[in-house]
Design a protein around this motif. Structure first.
Motif, PDB file in Angstrom:
ATOM      1  N   LEU A 129     -32.035 -59.003  44.229  1.00  0.00           N
ATOM      2  CA  LEU A 129     -32.472 -57.760  43.583  1.00  0.00           C
ATOM      3  C   LEU A 129     -31.767 -56.553  44.182  1.00  0.00           C
ATOM      4  O   LEU A 129     -31.373 -55.617  43.461  1.00  0.00           O
TER       5      LEU A 129
ATOM      6  N   ARG B 128     -29.625 -54.249  41.678  1.00  0.00           N
ATOM      7  CA  ARG B 128     -30.104 -52.898  41.389  1.00  0.00           C
ATOM      8  C   ARG B 128     -29.165 -51.812  41.906  1.00  0.00           C
ATOM      9  O   ARG B 128     -29.028 -50.755  41.296  1.00  0.00           O
TER      10      ARG B 128
ATOM     11  N   GLU C 200     -37.026 -59.751  33.004  1.00  0.00           N
ATOM     12  CA  GLU C 200     -38.254 -59.165  33.542  1.00  0.00           C
ATOM     13  C   GLU C 200     -38.238 -59.014  35.055  1.00  0.00           C
ATOM     14  O   GLU C 200     -38.717 -58.006  35.580  1.00  0.00           O
TER      15      GLU C 200
ATOM     16  N   ARG D 261     -34.479 -57.570  36.165  1.00  0.00           N
ATOM     17  CA  ARG D 261     -34.328 -56.273  35.502  1.00  0.00           C
ATOM     18  C   ARG D 261     -32.924 -56.051  34.926  1.00  0.00           C
ATOM     19  O   ARG D 261     -32.375 -54.950  35.020  1.00  0.00           O
TER      20      ARG D 261
ATOM     21  N   ARG E 228     -30.708 -55.333  31.895  1.00  0.00           N
ATOM     22  CA  ARG E 228     -30.974 -54.693  30.614  1.00  0.00           C
ATOM     23  C   ARG E 228     -30.572 -55.603  29.458  1.00  0.00           C
ATOM     24  O   ARG E 228     -29.491 -56.195  29.455  1.00  0.00           O
TER      25      ARG E 228
ATOM     26  N   ALA F  59     -44.059 -60.576  35.369  1.00  0.00           N
ATOM     27  CA  ALA F  59     -43.221 -61.144  34.318  1.00  0.00           C
ATOM     28  C   ALA F  59     -44.102 -61.915  33.337  1.00  0.00           C
ATOM     29  O   ALA F  59     -44.047 -63.145  33.258  1.00  0.00           O
TER      30      ALA F  59
ATOM     31  N   ASP G 276     -46.886 -51.005  38.879  1.00  0.00           N
ATOM     32  CA  ASP G 276     -45.909 -51.953  38.349  1.00  0.00           C
ATOM     33  C   ASP G 276     -45.153 -52.691  39.451  1.00  0.00           C
ATOM     34  O   ASP G 276     -44.117 -53.301  39.206  1.00  0.00           O
TER      35      ASP G 276
ATOM     36  N   THR H 234     -40.528 -56.502  44.565  1.00  0.00           N
ATOM     37  CA  THR H 234     -40.213 -55.078  44.736  1.00  0.00           C
ATOM     38  C   THR H 234     -40.949 -54.494  45.938  1.00  0.00           C
ATOM     39  O   THR H 234     -40.454 -53.549  46.567  1.00  0.00           O
TER      40      THR H 234
END
Length: 448
Positions: A85, A89, A173, A176, A178, A367, A405, A410
């Protein structure tokens, strides 16, 4: 544009092939090691070990991992979905395959020694890291490297659970990425190839021996709603426990954190040996209605504590599998509880366990769609879509009400960035102190 899409799709197929092979090798290594180590040569048979060995094994495994990680540079210790991640990201320069090697052997030791972590989280990292091997041989753009890393993660999920579509949704999900045609096509190709590799090695059956499932009547739907809320609350507790553990141990050396996690797992395994390792054999017994109310409740909370601590101290294992085990045990517990309270109540423990599994996974990973798709692919039964949707959505709403969220991943990523900021601040202070000291020495020299 068509040529670019064809190129990235072919590279996605290559990534899926390499990821599927690597993840399958990882799974095979775990199972082979367990057949050598555990009684009767049975995979996951930690329950047959004597109590002293159930304590000693995770502690020894954690100590071995700590000694290895203590000797590794800090940048080589980054493993798992959180590491992926961070790369996806923030578009860092590369996803080093050296870290994947650490992940492979670190995850192998952690799981085989009975620590409460899974093979799917490491598998996602391993699958994504195959993109770095391709990059060594083929010149890739930054965007292509990004997409192939995501495609490798999808292929890993598809190969691990035999759920190719859920692997694709997982990328959207959880990782992430797009949604766009050019983004998703190579991910789909890789996921399909990964699933094919998994089926060639382990057959077409799902990852779990799922019983025939069906809802008895519409009167069970309110129970599904209630179960989803309870699972959502527990998922929020798990995310909070992971974040708190990670924050409290932010400055700990691997020696302290890993051994603490191994010790906690070893102690809890005295009463709930089912928590050791992957615990997928415990899921099979839940489906068969072998475990009683007390055992199921103990399994839920022992697995939650052991996994939250293990993940929080950054032991090189994942949390996807433990989320399935916790949800399955809680679902089975709720069904048995209703039968105990209302003897005329009609329901199947296996049915509630399966719904609980995916509801917990969806809530912890944030998710819900991936969880629903996994439910359909694992069971091959569209009749459970409605109760599954009710449980998964209610679990998501309950979790969001408590922790927003934020997912478990995360939460860990946030703490990791805090740790990096603290390290940078300490380095800046040290540099400033060195500068002050140097100036003072220069001034002293001039005076003399």
């Amino acid at each position: 544009m068509d040529r670019l899409l064809l190129r990235i799709s072919l590279l996605g197929a290559l990534t899926g092939l390499m990821a599927g092979l690597l993840v399958t090798l990882f799974r095979f290594s775990i199972e082979l090691s367990q057949t050598w180590l555990l009684p009767d040569g049975q995979v996951g048979n930690y329950e047959a070990l004597p109590g002293w060995l159930r304590f000693l094994l995770p502690v020894a495994g954690a100590l071995l991992l700590a000694l290895i990680f203590e000797r590794l540079p800090a940048e080589r210790r980054a493993v798992g979905v959180v590491h992926l991640l961070d790369y996806l990201r923030f578009r860092k320069q590369r996803l080093p395959f050296t870290n994947a090697i650490v992940q492979f052997f670190g995850g192998l030791i952690a799981i085989v020694s009975g620590n409460s972590v899974d093979r799917e989280g490491p598998g996602v990292h391993l699958g994504a890291a195959t993109a770095s091997l391709i990059r060594k041989e083929i010149k890739l753009s930054e965007d292509e490297s990004y997409l192939l890393a995501a495609a490798g993660g999808a292929a890993a999920i598809a190969a691990a659970f035999n759920t190719p579509l859920a692997g694709v949704i997982f990328v959207i999900e959880v990782l992430r990425v797009r949604y766009a045609i050019n983004n998703i096509v190579p991910v789909i190709v890789a996921s399909v190839v990964g699933a094919i590799i998994g089926r060639l090695v382990y057959g077409p059956s799902p990852a779990f021996d799922v019983p025939a499932l069906s809802i008895g009547s519409l009167t069970e739907l309110p129970v599904m709603l209630l179960m989803g809320v309870i699972i959502g609350l527990l998922a929020a507790a798990f995310i909070y426990a992971v974040q708190t553990t990670a924050h409290k141990t932010i400055s700990w050396r691997p020696l302290y954190g890993f051994v603490a996690a191994g010790t906690i797992t070893g102690v809890l395994a005295q009463w709930a040996p089912e928590i050791m390792g992957l615990s997928y054999d415990a899921l099979s017994r839940i489906f068969q209605n072998v475990l009683g109310l007390q055992t199921l409740l103990l399994l839920v909370f022992a697995k939650l504590v052991a996994t939250a601590v293990s993940v929080g101290v950054r032991l090189p294992g994942g949390l996807i599998g433990p989320s399935l085990v916790m949800g399955g045990a809680l679902g089975g517990f709720i069904e048995l509880l209703f039968i105990d309270w209302f003897p005329s109540y009609v329901g199947s423990v296996g049915f509630y366990a399966m719904i609980g599994m995916v509801a917990m996974m969806g809530a912890i990973l944030r998710a819900p769609l991936a969880a629903l798709v996994a439910l359909i692919e694992l069971t091959g039964n569209l009749n459970i879509t409605l109760p599954g949707m009710i449980a998964v959505v209610s679990a998501e709403i309950a979790t969001r009400a408590l922790v927003g969220d934020m997912s478990a991943f995360t939460a860990m990523l946030k703490v990791q960035h805090e740790r990096e900021a603290l390290k940078l601040h300490a380095e800046e202070l040290a540099a400033a102190e060195d500068g002050i000291k140097t100036d003072a020495e220069n001034d002293k020299g001039k005076t003399e």
